[in-house]
Design a protein around this motif. Structure first.
Motif, PDB file in Angstrom:
ATOM      1  N   GLY A  65       0.586  -1.328  -0.007  1.00  0.00           N
ATOM      2  CA  GLY A  65      -0.140  -0.050  -0.164  1.00  0.00           C
ATOM      3  C   GLY A  65       0.770   1.420   0.165  1.00  0.00           C
ATOM      4  N   LEU A  66       1.863   1.215   0.857  1.00  0.00           N
ATOM      5  CA  LEU A  66       2.846   2.166   0.745  1.00  0.00           C
ATOM      6  C   LEU A  66       3.797   2.341  -0.509  1.00  0.00           C
ATOM      7  CD1 LEU A  66       4.403   4.424   2.153  1.00  0.00           C
ATOM      8  CD2 LEU A  66       6.069   2.566   3.108  1.00  0.00           C
ATOM      9  N   GLY A  67       3.892   1.333  -1.062  1.00  0.00           N
ATOM     10  CA  GLY A  67       4.357   1.425  -2.426  1.00  0.00           C
ATOM     11  C   GLY A  67       3.848   1.978  -3.580  1.00  0.00           C
ATOM     12  N   SER A  68       2.364   1.633  -3.642  1.00  0.00           N
ATOM     13  CA  SER A  68       1.639   2.159  -4.724  1.00  0.00           C
ATOM     14  C   SER A  68       1.276   3.429  -4.514  1.00  0.00           C
ATOM     15  CB  SER A  68       0.151   1.255  -4.500  1.00  0.00           C
ATOM     16  OG  SER A  68      -0.383   1.657  -3.391  1.00  0.00           O
ATOM     17  N   ALA A  69       1.318   4.053  -3.269  1.00  0.00           N
ATOM     18  CA  ALA A  69       1.144   5.376  -3.011  1.00  0.00           C
ATOM     19  C   ALA A  69       2.224   6.374  -3.352  1.00  0.00           C
ATOM     20  CB  ALA A  69       0.631   5.781  -1.338  1.00  0.00           C
ATOM     21  N   SER A  70       3.623   5.739  -3.039  1.00  0.00           N
ATOM     22  CA  SER A  70       4.582   6.423  -3.303  1.00  0.00           C
ATOM     23  C   SER A  70       4.701   6.371  -4.730  1.00  0.00           C
ATOM     24  CB  SER A  70       5.847   5.916  -2.599  1.00  0.00           C
ATOM     25  OG  SER A  70       5.517   5.888  -1.172  1.00  0.00           O
ATOM     26  N   SER A  71       4.388   5.408  -5.491  1.00  0.00           N
ATOM     27  CA  SER A  71       4.535   5.146  -7.102  1.00  0.00           C
ATOM     28  C   SER A  71       3.649   6.301  -7.614  1.00  0.00           C
ATOM     29  CB  SER A  71       4.220   3.965  -7.477  1.00  0.00           C
ATOM     30  OG  SER A  71       4.378   3.528  -8.742  1.00  0.00           O
ATOM     31  N   SER A  72       2.432   6.573  -7.240  1.00  0.00           N
ATOM     32  CA  SER A  72       1.393   7.373  -7.844  1.00  0.00           C
ATOM     33  C   SER A  72       2.108   8.724  -7.748  1.00  0.00           C
ATOM     34  CB  SER A  72       0.270   7.299  -7.154  1.00  0.00           C
ATOM     35  OG  SER A  72       0.179   7.779  -6.025  1.00  0.00           O
ATOM     36  N   GLY A  76       0.457   4.806   2.531  1.00  0.00           N
ATOM     37  CA  GLY A  76      -0.664   4.004   2.168  1.00  0.00           C
ATOM     38  C   GLY A  76      -0.559   2.924   3.384  1.00  0.00           C
ATOM     39  N   ILE A  77      -1.564   3.019   4.457  1.00  0.00           N
ATOM     40  CA  ILE A  77      -1.922   2.256   5.402  1.00  0.00           C
ATOM     41  C   ILE A  77      -3.073   1.681   5.417  1.00  0.00           C
ATOM     42  CG2 ILE A  77      -0.226   3.228   7.083  1.00  0.00           C
ATOM     43  CD1 ILE A  77      -2.423   4.475   8.220  1.00  0.00           C
ATOM     44  N   ASP A  78      -3.484   0.212   6.132  1.00  0.00           N
ATOM     45  CA  ASP A  78      -4.814   0.031   5.979  1.00  0.00           C
ATOM     46  C   ASP A  78      -5.770   0.577   6.866  1.00  0.00           C
ATOM     47  OD1 ASP A  78      -3.995  -2.551   4.497  1.00  0.00           O
ATOM     48  OD2 ASP A  78      -3.557  -3.598   6.307  1.00  0.00           O
ATOM     49  N   VAL A 114       8.649  -1.534  12.521  1.00  0.00           N
ATOM     50  CA  VAL A 114       9.668  -1.216  11.767  1.00  0.00           C
ATOM     51  C   VAL A 114       9.577  -0.379  10.476  1.00  0.00           C
ATOM     52  CG1 VAL A 114      11.830  -1.895  10.488  1.00  0.00           C
ATOM     53  CG2 VAL A 114      11.188  -2.909  12.853  1.00  0.00           C
ATOM     54  N   VAL A 115       8.416  -0.870   9.814  1.00  0.00           N
ATOM     55  CA  VAL A 115       7.933  -0.520   8.480  1.00  0.00           C
ATOM     56  C   VAL A 115       7.442   1.129   8.785  1.00  0.00           C
ATOM     57  CG1 VAL A 115       6.161  -0.446   6.482  1.00  0.00           C
ATOM     58  CG2 VAL A 115       7.658  -2.328   7.281  1.00  0.00           C
ATOM     59  N   TRP A 116       6.642   1.271   9.907  1.00  0.00           N
ATOM     60  CA  TRP A 116       5.998   2.649  10.277  1.00  0.00           C
ATOM     61  C   TRP A 116       7.070   3.508  10.425  1.00  0.00           C
ATOM     62  CZ3 TRP A 116       2.020   0.978  14.676  1.00  0.00           C
ATOM     63  CH2 TRP A 116       0.749   0.434  14.083  1.00  0.00           C
ATOM     64  N   THR A 117       8.089   3.175  11.248  1.00  0.00           N
ATOM     65  CA  THR A 117       9.262   4.038  11.546  1.00  0.00           C
ATOM     66  C   THR A 117      10.136   4.505  10.220  1.00  0.00           C
ATOM     67  OG1 THR A 117       9.536   3.294  13.826  1.00  0.00           O
ATOM     68  CG2 THR A 117      11.080   4.220  12.963  1.00  0.00           C
ATOM     69  N   ILE A 118      10.293   3.724   9.435  1.00  0.00           N
ATOM     70  CA  ILE A 118      11.173   3.886   8.307  1.00  0.00           C
ATOM     71  C   ILE A 118      10.521   4.791   7.537  1.00  0.00           C
ATOM     72  CG2 ILE A 118      12.680   2.768   6.351  1.00  0.00           C
ATOM     73  CD1 ILE A 118      13.243   0.696   8.017  1.00  0.00           C
TER      74      ILE A 118
END
Length: 407
Positions: A135-142, A191-193, A265-269
């Motif tokens: 979800g984060l990847g798709s948001a960043s990609s857009s 992008g988070i749930d 860890v994902v949240w923090t980074i």
């Protein structure tokens, strides 16, 4: 004599003549006066500062030369970015007016291409268990091939009818006295749930000064939480290990095995990457507007907030930032982190955070003292209620220390 016009019927006039013959001789005629003309410039400036919104101020500029000159002196401005336009659309719409575009027009080009792959790789490394880095990847990609625009999105979608869109830098170029600037993105980058709570605040000078992250796996009300406890006999995080009953502040064993630690860890980074990308994109505005005393870059979702005070702004002007070689963002220095966790945290008003986590981050060279950690004042000030109370409660629990290399 005097003559006045009736507003409802401009052809009707009521006049008086000196010799008693209607309309035979006239002296000076006085027209209805504009009440704004009676207001001093200082009072109009106060009104415009209360307006704040850059689009509303732009409309005020078009009213008169006087308004235009006063609006340029406004020191409190709010820029709300309305839509994200792809680079292809943006370039085609502005190809005929290249000469009007300065180097600052690309300020809010959200170039996160170098961020997507590391986060996707991180998600694969940590494993697939509910770590939704996709979800984060798709948001960043857009956003990686887009520019942010101040304008009305429906006008853009209506077609190429001469509608122009401007970057925040362009709409600010005529303001000469800005002291307080707030820029609001249309949404958070991460992008988070649905149901997950994630908020962060970062303070920057020429590099990261500090960052506070508050997260929770879910937010529920006391009634639904009690019902779930009665039906399942567990809060969903401490099953089988007695941690719910023995709430000593320690992280339960299940936290390491059910993907909880991986998710944090994902949240923090990702929060640090989002903050450093925002900081990098602000440098042209900071260089252009030397009167700035306070700058805030936030988003409509309330997900993240980047703040810079007067001293931090001046530090960036004097000491250039260090950019990451992987992407267009500020290099994050080596960090010391403190983490606090609670399986469930009940807040005033019956709100319960399940899997509540607080992370306090500072560069290694500015390590936190015990006093700063114990009082928690700078941590709670990072958020509004009820989350400020959550930070105060979490910081009283057992502290876990972590370190992170520069990236």
């Amino acid at each position: 004599m005097s003559c006045s016009y009736l507003r409802l019927d401009p052809t009707s006039r009521i006049c008086s003549s000196q010799d008693g013959v209607f309309g035979q001789s006239y002296s000076h005629c006085s027209y209805p006066s504009d009440h704004f003309d009676r207001l001093p410039d200082s009072l109009l400036l106060l009104i415009f500062n209360r307006i704040g919104d850059v689009k509303a101020l732009g409309r005020c500029c078009a009213v008169s030369r006087r308004f235009h000159s006063i609006v340029s002196q406004v020191d409190n401005v709010v820029v709300r970015v309305d839509c994200v336009i792809s680079d292809d659309d943006f370039s085609s719409a502005s190809s005929s007016s290249d000469k009007s575009r300065s180097g600052f027009s690309n300020l809010f080009r959200m170039v996160l291409g170098g961020i997507v792959k590391p986060l996707q790789a991180l998600g694969q490394f940590l494993g697939p268990k509910r770590v939704t880095s996709s979800g984060l990847g798709s948001a960043s990609s857009s956003l990686s091939t887009s520019s942010l625009s101040v304008g009305r999105e429906k006008d853009w979608e209506s077609g190429q009818n001469g509608v122009t869109h401007h970057s925040p830098t362009q709409v600010l170029k005529n303001f000469n006295e800005i002291r307080f600037l707030r820029i609001e993105l249309p949404s958070g980058e991460l992008g988070i749930d649905d149901g997950i709570l994630l908020k962060w605040r970062a303070d920057f000078g020429s590099t990261l000064d500090n960052c506070v992250i508050l997260g929770a796996a879910s937010v529920v009300h006391a009634g639904s939480f009690s019902k779930n406890m009665q039906e399942n006999g567990t809060d969903g995080f401490c099953s089988g290990n007695g941690a719910a009953a023995d709430d000593s502040g320690s992280i339960p064993e299940s936290f390491y095995t059910n993907g909880g630690l991986k998710l944090r860890v994902v949240w923090t980074i990702s929060s640090l990457i989002a903050a450093s990308a925002r900081h990098y994109l602000l440098q042209p505005i900071i260089a252009e507007h030397k009167t700035l005393d306070n700058l805030v870059l936030t988003d409509a979702d309330g997900q993240g907030m980047l703040c810079m005070n007067k001293d931090q702004l001046e530090e960036l002007r004097v000491k250039p930032l260090s950019a990451s070689t992987a992407s267009k963002r500020t290099l994050v220095p080596a960090l010391n982190m403190r983490l606090w966790y609670a399986p469930h945290l009940e807040l005033p008003g019956g709100i319960i955070l399940k899997g509540a986590t607080l992370v306090a981050i500072r560069p290694s060279e500015q390590s936190m003292t015990k006093k700063e950690v114990s009082d928690g004042s700078w941590l709670s000030k990072a958020f509004e209620e009820p989350y400020a109370t959550a930070a105060k409660m979490l910081v009283k629990r057992r502290t876990y220390c972590l370190e992170m290399n520069s990236f």
